[in-house]
Design a protein around this motif. Sequence first.
Motif, PDB file in Angstrom:
ATOM      1  N   ILE A 284       2.793   5.012 -13.900  1.00 17.52           N
ATOM      2  CA  ILE A 284       2.197   5.000 -12.564  1.00 17.52           C
ATOM      3  C   ILE A 284       0.961   4.114 -12.559  1.00 17.52           C
ATOM      4  O   ILE A 284       0.829   3.205 -11.736  1.00 17.52           O
ATOM      5  CB  ILE A 284       1.821   6.435 -12.119  1.00 17.52           C
ATOM      6  CG1 ILE A 284       3.090   7.243 -11.849  1.00 17.52           C
ATOM      7  CG2 ILE A 284       0.940   6.399 -10.880  1.00 17.52           C
ATOM      8  CD1 ILE A 284       2.830   8.678 -11.445  1.00 17.52           C
TER       9      ILE A 284
ATOM     10  N   ALA B 148       2.566   1.673  -3.333  1.00 18.27           N
ATOM     11  CA  ALA B 148       1.630   2.188  -4.343  1.00 18.27           C
ATOM     12  C   ALA B 148       1.401   3.691  -4.135  1.00 18.27           C
ATOM     13  O   ALA B 148       1.408   4.465  -5.093  1.00 18.27           O
ATOM     14  CB  ALA B 148       0.306   1.432  -4.282  1.00 18.27           C
ATOM     15  N   ALA B 149       1.220   4.098  -2.872  1.00 12.99           N
ATOM     16  CA  ALA B 149       0.985   5.517  -2.581  1.00 12.99           C
ATOM     17  C   ALA B 149       2.199   6.346  -2.988  1.00 12.99           C
ATOM     18  O   ALA B 149       2.071   7.416  -3.588  1.00 12.99           O
ATOM     19  CB  ALA B 149       0.675   5.710  -1.108  1.00 12.99           C
TER      20      ALA B 149
ATOM     21  N   ILE C 238       0.812   0.680 -10.332  1.00 10.24           N
ATOM     22  CA  ILE C 238      -0.041   0.554  -9.139  1.00 10.24           C
ATOM     23  C   ILE C 238      -1.159  -0.465  -9.347  1.00 10.24           C
ATOM     24  O   ILE C 238      -1.584  -1.121  -8.400  1.00 10.24           O
ATOM     25  CB  ILE C 238      -0.607   1.910  -8.630  1.00 10.24           C
ATOM     26  CG1 ILE C 238      -1.470   2.612  -9.659  1.00 10.24           C
ATOM     27  CG2 ILE C 238       0.504   2.821  -8.132  1.00 10.24           C
ATOM     28  CD1 ILE C 238      -2.069   3.924  -9.149  1.00 10.24           C
TER      29      ILE C 238
ATOM     30  N   THR D 170       0.840  -1.203   0.000  1.00 11.63           N
ATOM     31  CA  THR D 170       0.000   0.000   0.000  1.00 11.63           C
ATOM     32  C   THR D 170       0.870   1.246   0.000  1.00 11.63           C
ATOM     33  O   THR D 170       0.640   2.183  -0.771  1.00 11.63           O
ATOM     34  CB  THR D 170      -0.910   0.007   1.240  1.00 11.63           C
ATOM     35  OG1 THR D 170      -1.688  -1.187   1.234  1.00 11.63           O
ATOM     36  CG2 THR D 170      -1.837   1.207   1.237  1.00 11.63           C
ATOM     37  N   LEU D 171       1.906   1.248   0.872  1.00  9.02           N
ATOM     38  CA  LEU D 171       2.795   2.406   0.948  1.00  9.02           C
ATOM     39  C   LEU D 171       3.559   2.584  -0.358  1.00  9.02           C
ATOM     40  O   LEU D 171       3.723   3.705  -0.843  1.00  9.02           O
ATOM     41  CB  LEU D 171       3.769   2.250   2.125  1.00  9.02           C
ATOM     42  CG  LEU D 171       3.120   2.400   3.510  1.00  9.02           C
ATOM     43  CD1 LEU D 171       4.118   2.056   4.602  1.00  9.02           C
ATOM     44  CD2 LEU D 171       2.581   3.817   3.714  1.00  9.02           C
TER      45      LEU D 171
ATOM     46  N   ALA E 214       2.444   6.654  -6.791  1.00 14.56           N
ATOM     47  CA  ALA E 214       1.478   7.582  -7.371  1.00 14.56           C
ATOM     48  C   ALA E 214       1.797   9.031  -6.998  1.00 14.56           C
ATOM     49  O   ALA E 214       1.674   9.926  -7.826  1.00 14.56           O
ATOM     50  CB  ALA E 214       0.073   7.221  -6.912  1.00 14.56           C
ATOM     51  N   LEU E 215       2.188   9.276  -5.760  1.00 15.95           N
ATOM     52  CA  LEU E 215       2.279  10.660  -5.281  1.00 15.95           C
ATOM     53  C   LEU E 215       3.705  11.174  -5.165  1.00 15.95           C
ATOM     54  O   LEU E 215       3.927  12.384  -5.212  1.00 15.95           O
ATOM     55  CB  LEU E 215       1.570  10.787  -3.923  1.00 15.95           C
ATOM     56  CG  LEU E 215       0.126  10.266  -3.891  1.00 15.95           C
ATOM     57  CD1 LEU E 215      -0.381  10.195  -2.474  1.00 15.95           C
ATOM     58  CD2 LEU E 215      -0.777  11.131  -4.743  1.00 15.95           C
TER      59      LEU E 215
END
Lengths: 133, 201
Positions: A40, A26-27, A44, A23-24, A30-31
Motif C-alpha cells: 500500500i 490512492a484512497a 500510493i 486520488t480516488l 489505502a482503505l
Amino acid sequence: MTDHNKRIPTQHVIGFALSIALTLLAAWTALGSNLSTMWIISSIMILAVIQAGIQLFMFMHVVESDSHNGHVPWNMMFHGAVLAAILVAGSLFVMSFGFTHDHDGENHEQHEQQDSGDHSDMDMEGDGEHEGH
Amino acid sequence: MSSHELKTGPLEYRRQEDQMTILGFWIFLGAEIVLFATLFATYAVLFGRTADSTPPMELFEPGIVLIMTFLLLTSSFTCGLAIHEMRRGNAKALRNWMIITLILGATFLGFEIYEFIHYAHEGATMQSSAYWSAFFTLAGTHGLHVTLGIGWVILLLIQLAKRGLTPKTSRKFFVIGLYWHFLDVVWIFIFTSVYLIGMVV
C-alpha cells in the motif's frame, strides 16, 4: 504548450480528470484493498509522484519554450525532488538504528539521538550495551 | 527595457525582466521543496511516537480529508484555467476564475481549521507528543502557505482592477499560479504520506 489560444484548455481538463482518478485510486488502495501495508505504502507513494508530475507538466508548464528559461525550471524541480528523497529516506535510515518505541523511562533515547547524527553505524554498539543492562 | 520587448508570445514572457522573475520563482519553489522535505523527514522519523496522546488512526477521517483534497485539486484546476484565460487576453475571465480559486482555497482552509480544532478537543495538540508536534508543524506550514496565497491573490486582483492586463500584471498572475499549483503538489504528499498512511499503519 501551444494551446493558449484554444477556447477549451484540453490539457488542463485531462490533467484534472487524471488527478481526481489518481486520488480516488490512492484512497481505495489505502482503505479498500487487501494489499499488505508495504505494498500500500509503495503504490500510493508512486501514485503521488505521478500526480505531482501531472501538476508540474500539465498545469505549471514546467517545460515551455515561450518562457526562454530553457531547462532551468525542470532542473530546479528535479533537484528539489532528489534532495527531498535524500532528506526523507536519509533521516529514516539514520534514525532507524536503536530508536526504539518502548517507554521504559531509560535515558537511552536522548543518548542515541545524539549519536545517530554523526555516526549512525556506532549506534548498533550502543544499543547492544543497553540491552546488556 | 521596452527595447527588449517581444511582440508575440504570452505577455508574461515578453520582457527579459519578467522572464528572469519567473525563473527566480522556480528557484524559490526548489527551495520550498527542500523546506517541506525537512518537515516531511521530521514527521516520518517521529511517526508513531504519540506517547500517551490519541493515535492518528483514531482521529483521521477519510471523508473530510478527501473533501479537502478535492477542494484543493479543483482550486488548482480553476487557477490553471485562470492563467489559460489570461493568455487569451480575457481579463474578466481571469478575475472570475481567480475568485473561484480563492473561494475554494478559503473553504479548504476552513476545513483545516475545523479539523485542527477537532483534534485539539480530542486531546491532540502541538504539546501532546512528538508525533503531533510534527503533524501540526507540517500541516500547519502548508495551511500558512495557503493563507498567504489567498492574501496574495486578493492584492493581485486589486492591481488587476486598477492596471488591467500588462506584461507586469500577467507575470504576477503567472507567478501566483505557479505558487498555487505548488501548494497542491505539497498537499498531494501530505494527503498520501500523512493521512492515507496514518489511516493504514
